[in-house]
Design a protein around this motif. Structure first.
Motif, mmCIF file in Angstrom:
data_model
loop_
_atom_site.group_PDB
_atom_site.id
_atom_site.type_symbol
_atom_site.label_atom_id
_atom_site.label_comp_id
_atom_site.label_asym_id
_atom_site.label_seq_id
_atom_site.Cartn_x
_atom_site.Cartn_y
_atom_site.Cartn_z
ATOM 1 N N ASN A 159 -8.120 6.789 -2.679
ATOM 2 C CA ASN A 159 -7.641 5.962 -1.572
ATOM 3 C C ASN A 159 -8.684 4.910 -1.192
ATOM 4 O O ASN A 159 -9.088 4.785 -0.028
ATOM 5 C CB ASN A 159 -7.300 6.824 -0.364
ATOM 6 C CG ASN A 159 -5.960 6.444 0.238
ATOM 7 O OD1 ASN A 159 -5.136 5.803 -0.413
ATOM 8 N ND2 ASN A 159 -5.733 6.810 1.490
ATOM 9 N N PHE B 265 -10.132 0.758 -1.720
ATOM 10 C CA PHE B 265 -10.005 -0.627 -2.165
ATOM 11 C C PHE B 265 -11.286 -1.028 -2.890
ATOM 12 O O PHE B 265 -12.392 -0.790 -2.394
ATOM 13 C CB PHE B 265 -9.820 -1.586 -0.984
ATOM 14 C CG PHE B 265 -8.456 -1.575 -0.381
ATOM 15 C CD1 PHE B 265 -7.325 -1.710 -1.163
ATOM 16 C CD2 PHE B 265 -8.300 -1.457 0.991
ATOM 17 C CE1 PHE B 265 -6.058 -1.711 -0.599
ATOM 18 C CE2 PHE B 265 -7.048 -1.457 1.573
ATOM 19 C CZ PHE B 265 -5.923 -1.585 0.771
ATOM 20 N N ILE C 112 -6.756 -1.039 -6.166
ATOM 21 C CA ILE C 112 -6.750 0.161 -5.346
ATOM 22 C C ILE C 112 -6.781 1.393 -6.236
ATOM 23 O O ILE C 112 -6.099 1.443 -7.262
ATOM 24 C CB ILE C 112 -5.512 0.176 -4.416
ATOM 25 C CG1 ILE C 112 -5.537 1.377 -3.473
ATOM 26 C CG2 ILE C 112 -4.224 0.147 -5.216
ATOM 27 C CD1 ILE C 112 -4.458 1.331 -2.403
ATOM 28 N N ILE D 208 -4.500 -5.714 6.784
ATOM 29 C CA ILE D 208 -3.464 -4.724 6.499
ATOM 30 C C ILE D 208 -2.361 -4.921 7.528
ATOM 31 O O ILE D 208 -2.607 -4.914 8.733
ATOM 32 C CB ILE D 208 -4.026 -3.298 6.557
ATOM 33 C CG1 ILE D 208 -5.134 -3.123 5.502
ATOM 34 C CG2 ILE D 208 -2.931 -2.275 6.312
ATOM 35 C CD1 ILE D 208 -5.837 -1.779 5.571
ATOM 36 N N LEU E 212 -1.007 -5.430 2.038
ATOM 37 C CA LEU E 212 -2.333 -6.048 2.099
ATOM 38 C C LEU E 212 -2.199 -7.543 1.814
ATOM 39 O O LEU E 212 -1.630 -7.936 0.797
ATOM 40 C CB LEU E 212 -3.268 -5.407 1.075
ATOM 41 C CG LEU E 212 -4.688 -5.974 1.036
ATOM 42 C CD1 LEU E 212 -5.458 -5.600 2.302
ATOM 43 C CD2 LEU E 212 -5.441 -5.474 -0.188
ATOM 44 N N ILE F 76 -9.596 3.335 2.502
ATOM 45 C CA ILE F 76 -8.369 2.972 3.203
ATOM 46 C C ILE F 76 -8.176 3.864 4.423
ATOM 47 O O ILE F 76 -7.769 3.386 5.500
ATOM 48 C CB ILE F 76 -7.159 3.087 2.257
ATOM 49 C CG1 ILE F 76 -7.318 2.109 1.086
ATOM 50 C CG2 ILE F 76 -5.856 2.805 3.001
ATOM 51 C CD1 ILE F 76 -6.227 2.225 0.056
ATOM 52 N N ILE G 297 0.832 -1.206 0.000
ATOM 53 C CA ILE G 297 0.000 0.000 0.000
ATOM 54 C C ILE G 297 0.862 1.250 0.000
ATOM 55 O O ILE G 297 0.640 2.203 -0.743
ATOM 56 C CB ILE G 297 -0.948 0.001 1.212
ATOM 57 C CG1 ILE G 297 -1.817 -1.265 1.188
ATOM 58 C CG2 ILE G 297 -1.822 1.249 1.229
ATOM 59 C CD1 ILE G 297 -2.638 -1.466 2.436
#
Length: 362
Positions: free
Chosen positions: A113, A115, A108, A78, A66, A130, A60
């Motif tokens: 920002n 997912f 992503i 995470i 991830l 995120i 990330i």
């Protein structure tokens, strides 16, 4: 006469192992396309246990990774690489409204920002912030329906074209790829075809779709895509402009070996045979290059270890071969750091270890 006898025996032996001979020949031809074989410079080695690591999905940022889990209460976690601890778990398993059943794709969007996680069984996209995941103990996802139209039997994997459209692999009646607008349920086009053995030439596309799946990814800075098959040795590079598909390059090492299975309910599927060799088990990328982790192993020869690989082949986004790396241990997944300078590989021998390598791309 004796000479002819031995020639006959030699011919017979070659015929009995012709599949193996052909596979080795095609694999050698493929490897020879990569003129630069490079060594990876080892960096840190972070040991992980089975609870915290199953498949590496994404790096990330400089400190967070991830992971996806095969067996856990949650699909994803995470992980803080600096502190060696799980920061957050999300995507609970189950049939509830905010729970997921089976994962098809994840990507992503760094601009928002977010997912994006696609559930194959529910045919829904789950969107997770995120920032929310890192700041709160529980975050509800935004959920979008991706209901398959009549021209599609099912969607397995996808990559974004824009905020409303995706390019998919799945079980289709026409083509190996579908360009789908999930906001209005409209198919914008079917593209490509399957690269299969001659004996499957009359097999319908929807059945070939069961047997030829993998990952489809998009360059976040352009309209270029990769379709890398997991169940056979095929990878293709294409672009899409105004719903028009262009195949830029492709490489085929070995086809899928499968058989059709019919169920009493009338449903049919493709069952892989033990002789089938897996292809590109994971793929990651930078703005300029694509990194494909290759298996080339069959269940017959390697058992459950067929899902691992040691060879990493590097291509441009146009599909031109560049570098070839070899890992010292079996790995099941790879990812690239945000700055493109480091490769992470999740190795699986003895324990689950996340190895970091410095890339030498010059």
């Amino acid at each position: 006469m004796i000479r002819y006898f031995y020639l006959l025996i030699a011919s017979f032996l070659c015929l009995t192992s012709i599949t193996s001979c052909n596979h080795k020949t095609e694999e050698a031809k493929f490897e020879n396309k990569f003129q630069k074989k490079k060594n990876l410079t080892p960096g840190e080695n972070l040991k992980l246990n089975n609870e915290n690591a199953s498949i590496l999905e994404l790096i990330i940022n400089d400190s967070l990774a991830l992971f996806r889990h095969r067996q856990s209460e949650y699909f994803f976690s995470i992980y803080n690489l600096n502190k060696s601890e799980v920061v957050h778990q999300f995507c609970p398993r189950g049939k509830g409204p905010e729970e997921m059943i089976s994962i098809g794709s994840i990507w992503i969007n760094y601009e928002t920002n977010t997912f994006f996680v696609y559930d194959v069984s529910k045919e829904k996209l789950f969107l997770y912030s995120i920032d929310c995941l890192l700041s709160q103990s529980y975050c509800l996802p935004q959920i979008l329906s991706v209901n398959s139209p009549d021209s599609i039997k099912s969607i397995y994997a996808m990559a974004p074209v824009n905020e409303n459209e995706v390019v998919c692999t799945g079980s289709f009646y026409d083509g190996s790829l579908a360009h789908y607008n999930y906001s209005d349920g409209v198919i914008k086009g079917f593209y490509g075809h399957y690269f299969v053995d001659e004996k499957y030439k009359n097999t319908p596309n929807w059945l070939l779709g069961h047997a030829n799946q993998g990952k489809v990814l998009r360059n976040p800075n352009s309209n270029k895509f990769i379709n890398a098959t997991y169940y056979c040795g095929h990878i293709e590079f294409f672009s899409i402009d105004n719903a028009k598909y262009k195949l830029n390059n492709s490489h085929t090492i070995h086809p899928t070996i499968f058989e059709k299975i019919d169920f009493p309910t009338g449903h049919s599927t493709a069952a892989l045979k033990k002789e089938n060799r897996l292809g590109f088990i994971d793929i990651t990328y930078t703005q300029d290059l694509c990194f494909a982790l290759y298996s080339g192993r069959s269940m017959k020869d390697y058992g459950n270890e067929c899902v691992y690989g040691r060879d990493i082949y590097v291509f441009t986004w146009e599909g031109e071969p560049t570098f070839h790396y070899q890992l010292g241990k079996d790995a099941n997944s790879i990812a690239i750091s945000n700055d493109g300078k480091h490769l992470y590989a999740l190795t699986v021998e003895d324990d689950f270890s996340l190895q970091r390598f410095t890339l030498n791309l010059d």
